[in-house]
Design a protein around this motif. Structure first.
Motif, PDB file in Angstrom:
ATOM      1  N   ASP A  70      -1.364  -3.230   6.601  1.00 57.93           N
ATOM      2  CA  ASP A  70      -0.917  -1.846   6.404  1.00 57.93           C
ATOM      3  C   ASP A  70      -0.014  -1.704   5.178  1.00 57.93           C
ATOM      4  O   ASP A  70      -0.014  -0.682   4.510  1.00 57.93           O
ATOM      5  CB  ASP A  70      -0.093  -1.366   7.616  1.00 57.93           C
ATOM      6  N   ASN A  71       0.829  -2.719   4.956  1.00 62.56           N
ATOM      7  CA  ASN A  71       1.764  -2.699   3.831  1.00 62.56           C
ATOM      8  C   ASN A  71       2.372  -4.088   3.700  1.00 62.56           C
ATOM      9  O   ASN A  71       2.068  -4.957   4.511  1.00 62.56           O
ATOM     10  CB  ASN A  71       2.893  -1.667   4.053  1.00 62.56           C
ATOM     11  N   GLY A  72       3.207  -4.290   2.686  1.00 60.75           N
ATOM     12  CA  GLY A  72       3.888  -5.584   2.568  1.00 60.75           C
ATOM     13  C   GLY A  72       3.850  -6.142   1.168  1.00 60.75           C
ATOM     14  O   GLY A  72       3.494  -5.459   0.202  1.00 60.75           O
ATOM     15  N   ALA A  73       4.240  -7.417   1.061  1.00 62.80           N
ATOM     16  CA  ALA A  73       4.374  -8.074  -0.236  1.00 62.80           C
ATOM     17  C   ALA A  73       3.018  -8.610  -0.699  1.00 62.80           C
ATOM     18  O   ALA A  73       2.735  -9.808  -0.590  1.00 62.80           O
ATOM     19  CB  ALA A  73       5.409  -9.195  -0.130  1.00 62.80           C
ATOM     20  N   TYR A  74       2.155  -7.712  -1.135  1.00 61.42           N
ATOM     21  CA  TYR A  74       0.815  -8.077  -1.624  1.00 61.42           C
ATOM     22  C   TYR A  74       0.600  -7.381  -2.962  1.00 61.42           C
ATOM     23  O   TYR A  74      -0.143  -6.398  -3.063  1.00 61.42           O
ATOM     24  CB  TYR A  74      -0.256  -7.667  -0.613  1.00 61.42           C
ATOM     25  N   THR A  75       1.302  -7.873  -3.971  1.00 60.11           N
ATOM     26  CA  THR A  75       1.292  -7.227  -5.278  1.00 60.11           C
ATOM     27  C   THR A  75      -0.127  -6.967  -5.770  1.00 60.11           C
ATOM     28  O   THR A  75      -0.972  -7.866  -5.747  1.00 60.11           O
ATOM     29  CB  THR A  75       2.051  -8.123  -6.289  1.00 60.11           C
ATOM     30  N   GLY A  76      -0.353  -5.749  -6.192  1.00 57.36           N
ATOM     31  CA  GLY A  76      -1.657  -5.396  -6.759  1.00 57.36           C
ATOM     32  C   GLY A  76      -2.665  -4.906  -5.749  1.00 57.36           C
ATOM     33  O   GLY A  76      -3.768  -4.510  -6.121  1.00 57.36           O
ATOM     34  N   GLU A  77      -2.306  -4.929  -4.486  1.00 56.22           N
ATOM     35  CA  GLU A  77      -3.265  -4.538  -3.442  1.00 56.22           C
ATOM     36  C   GLU A  77      -3.066  -3.089  -2.991  1.00 56.22           C
ATOM     37  O   GLU A  77      -2.027  -2.479  -3.235  1.00 56.22           O
ATOM     38  CB  GLU A  77      -3.131  -5.474  -2.238  1.00 56.22           C
ATOM     39  N   VAL A  78      -4.095  -2.577  -2.329  1.00 56.16           N
ATOM     40  CA  VAL A  78      -4.080  -1.203  -1.816  1.00 56.16           C
ATOM     41  C   VAL A  78      -4.419  -1.260  -0.334  1.00 56.16           C
ATOM     42  O   VAL A  78      -5.362  -1.960   0.065  1.00 56.16           O
ATOM     43  CB  VAL A  78      -5.105  -0.343  -2.589  1.00 56.16           C
ATOM     44  N   SER A  79      -3.649  -0.557   0.483  1.00 53.29           N
ATOM     45  CA  SER A  79      -3.825  -0.691   1.934  1.00 53.29           C
ATOM     46  C   SER A  79      -4.630   0.462   2.529  1.00 53.29           C
ATOM     47  O   SER A  79      -4.735   1.537   1.938  1.00 53.29           O
ATOM     48  CB  SER A  79      -2.454  -0.762   2.613  1.00 53.29           C
ATOM     49  N   PRO A  80      -5.153   0.226   3.752  1.00 52.31           N
ATOM     50  CA  PRO A  80      -5.887   1.302   4.431  1.00 52.31           C
ATOM     51  C   PRO A  80      -5.016   2.530   4.688  1.00 52.31           C
ATOM     52  O   PRO A  80      -5.502   3.653   4.669  1.00 52.31           O
ATOM     53  CB  PRO A  80      -6.331   0.654   5.749  1.00 52.31           C
ATOM     54  N   VAL A  81      -3.723   2.296   4.915  1.00 53.29           N
ATOM     55  CA  VAL A  81      -2.804   3.417   5.150  1.00 53.29           C
ATOM     56  C   VAL A  81      -2.770   4.325   3.920  1.00 53.29           C
ATOM     57  O   VAL A  81      -2.787   5.553   4.023  1.00 53.29           O
ATOM     58  CB  VAL A  81      -1.381   2.885   5.458  1.00 53.29           C
ATOM     59  N   MET A  82      -2.724   3.697   2.755  1.00 58.41           N
ATOM     60  CA  MET A  82      -2.675   4.480   1.507  1.00 58.41           C
ATOM     61  C   MET A  82      -3.953   5.276   1.309  1.00 58.41           C
ATOM     62  O   MET A  82      -3.929   6.442   0.922  1.00 58.41           O
ATOM     63  CB  MET A  82      -2.485   3.532   0.311  1.00 58.41           C
ATOM     64  N   LEU A  83      -5.088   4.632   1.601  1.00 53.43           N
ATOM     65  CA  LEU A  83      -6.381   5.321   1.414  1.00 53.43           C
ATOM     66  C   LEU A  83      -6.495   6.503   2.362  1.00 53.43           C
ATOM     67  O   LEU A  83      -6.904   7.596   1.972  1.00 53.43           O
ATOM     68  CB  LEU A  83      -7.543   4.341   1.650  1.00 53.43           C
ATOM     69  N   LYS A  84      -6.115   6.282   3.608  1.00 45.48           N
ATOM     70  CA  LYS A  84      -6.199   7.355   4.606  1.00 45.48           C
ATOM     71  C   LYS A  84      -5.291   8.501   4.203  1.00 45.48           C
ATOM     72  O   LYS A  84      -5.657   9.674   4.292  1.00 45.48           O
ATOM     73  CB  LYS A  84      -5.803   6.790   5.982  1.00 45.48           C
TER      74      LYS A  84
END
Ligand SMILES: O=C(CO)COP(=O)(O)O
Length: 252
Positions: A70-84
């Motif tokens: 959902d979120n966290g320290a994953y630099t450069g990534e995009v989460s399902p929460v953001m897409l929704k």
């Protein structure tokens, strides 16, 4: 009857002005038919504006990938929460280019499929064999393993909602299309695998797309097959006119 779903995968193409031109040319022209659904799978920076511009239209917007957390320290990534949150409705998972260049695996595809449903996104799960696998007669086994792992642990209702895209890797961007009979044979095998895991009623609901050098001149033949319910299109989806022709073919 299953509706046809035509998705244009832009991959890493277009700048913002081109994305805007495309959507302006397409919105309002997509056939108003219950039989077909049109999806644009765009790079992350354009999703917000595409969602806004397609609002109230028949065109849906998909991301081409996402992380499973959902979120966290994953630099450069995009989460399902953001897409929704942006209003994106679909997400492409496990495209062969992600598997080849970005270490996507069947396991991460499965985690992402769960995350997608958890957040109300519909996954388009890509599977397909290499030329070597096809020549070694391993196509069905390979695709079967990919599908089984991708849907592992999903509820029957979630499996029914999952879109599967069969994309033989040797047909992507090469101009070589699988013959419609060969493509249908694999799509039909995929439906049987889903039936084994769930039930016939669920398997009959699953939309299975074909992808790999689909264009306006060959889409009708592909869609006329019993188990091909749509297309995931790269190159031929980049121009608005061509995309509209592909969607139009879904109404026939
Ligand atoms: O990979 C594809 C769509 O996801 C297919 O790409 P092409 O239609 O360019 O062969």
């Amino acid at each position: 009857m299953r509706k046809k779903i035509i998705a244009g995968n832009w991959k890493m193409n277009k700048v913002l002005s081109e994305s805007n031109q495309f959507v302006n040319a397409v919105v309002g022209k997509v056939p108003d038919s219950e039989q077909v659904e049109a999806i644009v799978c765009a790079p992350f920076p354009y999703l917000s504006s595409l969602v806004e511009k397609t609002n109230g239209s028949k065109v849906k917007v998909a991301a081409q990938n996402m992380h499973f957390e959902d979120n966290g320290a994953y630099t450069g990534e995009v989460s399902p929460v953001m897409l929704k949150d942006l209003g994106v409705s679909h997400v492409v998972l496990g495209h062969s280019e992600r598997r080849e260049y970005f270490a996507e695996t069947d396991e991460t595809v499965n985690k992402k499929a769960h995350a997608a449903f958890h957040h109300g996104l519909t996954p388009i799960v890509c599977v397909g064999e290499t030329l070597e696998q096809r020549e070694a007669n391993e196509t069905k086994n390979h695709v079967e393993a990919q599908v089984k792992k991708a849907i592992e642990g999903l509820s029957d209702e979630q499996v029914a909602e999952t879109i599967v895209a069969y994309e033989p890797i040797w047909a992507i961007g090469t101009g070589k299309t699988a013959s419609s009979e060969d493509a249908n044979e694999v799509c039909s095998h995929i439906r049987n695998v889903i039936k084994e895991v769930t039930s016939e009623a669920i398997a009959e609901k699953v939309v299975i797309q074909y992808g790999g050098s689909v264009k306006p001149s060959n889409i009708e033949e592909l869609l006329s097959q019993s188990d091909i319910d749509g297309a995931l299109v790269g190159g031929a989806s980049l121009e608005a006119e061509s995309f509209l022709q592909l969607v139009e073919a879904g109404t026939k």
